[in-house]
Design an enzyme around this catalytic site. Structure first.
Site, PDB file in Angstrom:
ATOM      1  N   PHE A 113       0.833  -1.095   0.209  1.00  0.00           N
ATOM      2  CA  PHE A 113       0.052  -0.102   0.062  1.00  0.00           C
ATOM      3  C   PHE A 113       1.026   1.203   0.032  1.00  0.00           C
ATOM      4  CE2 PHE A 113      -2.881   3.065   1.752  1.00  0.00           C
ATOM      5  CZ  PHE A 113      -3.943   2.850   0.755  1.00  0.00           C
ATOM      6  N   ASP A 184       2.220  -5.771   7.359  1.00  0.00           N
ATOM      7  CA  ASP A 184       1.152  -5.043   7.778  1.00  0.00           C
ATOM      8  C   ASP A 184       0.039  -5.803   7.274  1.00  0.00           C
ATOM      9  OD1 ASP A 184      -1.221  -3.182   7.116  1.00  0.00           O
ATOM     10  OD2 ASP A 184       0.175  -1.808   6.033  1.00  0.00           O
ATOM     11  N   TYR A 209     -10.677  -0.465  10.743  1.00  0.00           N
ATOM     12  CA  TYR A 209     -11.939  -0.036   9.926  1.00  0.00           C
ATOM     13  C   TYR A 209     -12.540  -0.795   8.941  1.00  0.00           C
ATOM     14  CZ  TYR A 209      -8.549   2.343   7.333  1.00  0.00           C
ATOM     15  OH  TYR A 209      -7.239   2.952   6.732  1.00  0.00           O
ATOM     16  N   LYS A 210     -11.696  -1.631   8.474  1.00  0.00           N
ATOM     17  CA  LYS A 210     -12.134  -2.798   7.355  1.00  0.00           C
ATOM     18  C   LYS A 210     -12.708  -3.776   7.805  1.00  0.00           C
ATOM     19  CE  LYS A 210      -7.745  -1.276   4.847  1.00  0.00           C
ATOM     20  NZ  LYS A 210      -8.506  -0.176   3.920  1.00  0.00           N
ATOM     21  N   ARG A 356     -12.660  -4.136  -7.281  1.00  0.00           N
ATOM     22  CA  ARG A 356     -12.365  -4.934  -6.194  1.00  0.00           C
ATOM     23  C   ARG A 356     -13.712  -5.186  -5.374  1.00  0.00           C
ATOM     24  NH1 ARG A 356      -8.488  -2.596  -1.269  1.00  0.00           N
ATOM     25  NH2 ARG A 356     -10.431  -1.198  -1.034  1.00  0.00           N
TER      26      ARG A 356
END
Length: 397
Positions: A113, A184, A209-210, A356
Site C-alpha cells: 500500500f 502490515d 476500520y476494514k 475490487r
C-alpha cells in the site's frame, strides 16, 4: 461451528444493498450506536474528565489491543491501539532500523500500500544515513533477501489484487539473513487466520476500520514481539508512551513493553465503536470464517467469469494465495463500478483498472453473492456502465 446468519443480524445493512466493500470500510455494528451514545452521555456527559479513570478510557488501548491480538495470534499484552496506520508503520520501521544500525536496505514490494512506502521514504530522508528502499515485484521479494537487508516490510494481502504473501516462509528467510520483519495486516486482520507469534513476526501493524468494523477513522494497532518489547526504541516518544505520563518528567523514559508504542491521547469515541465491533468476534471461529470466505470467493469468481468475458481475473485463482477479496481487470472499471453501486452492489475501484470486491462472511452469504453476480452480468452484458454520469471521478474511488 460459527453461525454467520446470527452475525449478519448484528449489522446495519441498508435495504437493497449488497455490501462487497468491507475490505475498505466495514458496516456499522448495531450495538455501536448504543455503545457510543453511552460514552457520550453517561461517560463524557456525566463523568467529565473523571471518565479517564471511572470509565477506563486510559486502559482501553491495551484492552482492545488484546482483543485484536487474539485475532492475529499475538501473545497477550503485546498489541496496543492508537493513532493511525501510517503512524504505526513509521513507529515499527523506525524501531526496526534502529535495531540494525549497520544495515541500510528496506525491502518491500510494488504491491505494498502506498502509504507504507511513503512513510519509509520520509523516514529515509529524515535519517539521512544512507538507507534505501527496494521495491521489486511481489514474486521477486524472496530473491532480494540477502545479508544487506535491515528490514523486510510487507503487507500480507495485496490491497489491489488480494494476492497473499507466505508470512511464515518470508519471515524465516529474512530473519535467517539477519533482518527484522514487519507485517502490515490491514487486509488480513479479521479476514483470515493470522499467527504472528508462531509465524515469528518482529512487528505487525494494521487498521481496524476494514474487516474489524471499527468505523471510519478507527485507530490502528501495533504488535511488538516479546523479545523486542522492552528494548525497541520508540521513535515517536509521545507522552503516553512514557513510563510515568502523569509525573510530567521533562525527559522521556520509555514505558514497559507494548506501552512504549503509545503516542497521543486515545480517541475515546472511536474506541467505543471499536469495542462494540470487537465484541462480535467473541463467537467467531477464524477457521470457519476462512472456509466460508473461500467458498464465497470461489462462487463469485465462477459466476462472474461465466457471465462476463470482458472481465479478467486479477486475483490469484488458488484460494491459498488469496485474501478475502476478488479483483477483476476492466478497462472501464471505474465507470462499471459506479453503475454497480447505482444498482446496489457496492465494491470499489483501484487504479489503473481494478474492480475490487470484498467478502466478509460476518454479513455476506451465498444469496448475496448470487444476486451480485446477476447484477454484474446485467451491467456488463448490456453495457449499462457506458453513461456519462458513471465516468465522472469522485474524490474517493
Amino acid at each position: 461451528m460459527t453461525n454467520f446468519s446470527d452475525t449478519k443480524r448484528l449489522f446495519e445493512l441498508p435495504d437493497g444493498v449488497i455490501y462487497l466493500d468491507g475490505n475498505s470500510l466495514g458496516p456499522l455494528p448495531k450495538s455501536a450506536n448504543k455503545r457510543v451514545a453511552q460514552t457520550i452521555s453517561a461517560e463524557w456527559g456525566e463523568m467529565l474528565i473523571t471518565g479517564w479513570n471511572k470509565a477506563g478510557w486510559m486502559a482501553q488501548p491495551a484492552k482492545l489491543g488484546n482483543q485484536i491480538g487474539r485475532l492475529i495470534g499475538a501473545e497477550p499484552d503485546h498489541t496496543v491501539i492508537g493513532d493511525t496506520l501510517s503512524i504505526k508503520v513509521y513507529q515499527a520501521l523506525a524501531s526496526a532500523l534502529d535495531m540494525r544500525p549497520d544495515r541500510k536496505v528496506i525491502l518491500s514490494d510494488r504491491g505494498n500500500f502506498p502509504t507504507d512506502l511513503y512513510m519509509a521514504e520520509g523516514l529515509i530522508r529524515s535519517l539521512d544515513n544512507g538507507h534505501r528502499l527496494v521495491t521489486p515485484a511481489p514474486e521477486e521479494v524472496e530473491t532480494n533477501i540477502n545479508s544487506d537487508l535491515a528490514v523486510l516490510m510487507l503487507t500480507e494481502v495485496d490491497y489491489r489484487t488480494g494476492r497473499r504473501h507466505d508470512m511464515a516462509r518470508l519471515t524465516k528467510l529474512a530473519q535467517d539473513a539477519g533482518a527484522l520483519v514487519i507485517w502490515d495486516l490491514a487486509h488480513s486482520a479479521g479476514a483470515l487466520p493470522v499467527d504472528v507469534a508462531n509465524g515469528g513476526a518482529d512487528f505487525a501493524v494494521g487498521c481496524t476500520y476494514k474487516y474489524l468494523n471499527g468505523g471510519p477513522g478507527a485507530p490502528a494497532f501495533i504488535y511488538v514481539a516479546p523479545r523486542h518489547a522492552n528494548t525497541a526504541r520508540p521513535a515517536l516518544s509521545g507522552w503516553l508512551g512514557h513510563e510515568a505520563p502523569f509525573a510530567f518528567d521533562l525527559n522521556y523514559s520509555a514505558g514497559a513493553g507494548i506501552e512504549r508504542m503509545r503516542v497521543g491521547t486515545p480517541p475515546v469515541l472511536q474506541m467505543a465503536a471499536l469495542e462494540a465491533a470487537l465484541a462480535i468476534w467473541d463467537d467467531v471461529n477464524m477457521d470457519d470464517l476462512r472456509a466460508t470466505s473461500i467458498a464465497l470467493c470461489n462462487q463469485f469468481i465462477a459466476g462472474v467469469e461465466a457471465a462476463c468475458p470482458d472481465l479478467t481475473l486479477a486475483s490469484p485463482r488458488d484460494a491459498a494465495r488469496r485474501g478475502s477479496q476478488v479483483s477483476f481487470h476492466f478497462e472501464h472499471g471505474y465507470a462499471a463500478m459506479q453503475a454497480l453501486i447505482a444498482r446496489g452492489v457496492i465494491g470499489d475501484f483501484r487504479a489503473p483498472d481494478i474492480m475490487r470486491f470484498g467478502f466478509t462472511p460476518l454479513y455476506i452469504d451465498e444469496g448475496d453473492v448470487a444476486q451480485a453476480i446477476d447484477i454484474i452480468a446485467d451491467v456488463m452484458q448490456n453495457r449499462l456502465w457506458d453513461r456519462p454520469e458513471y465516468k465522472t471521478r469522485s474524490a474517493v474511488t
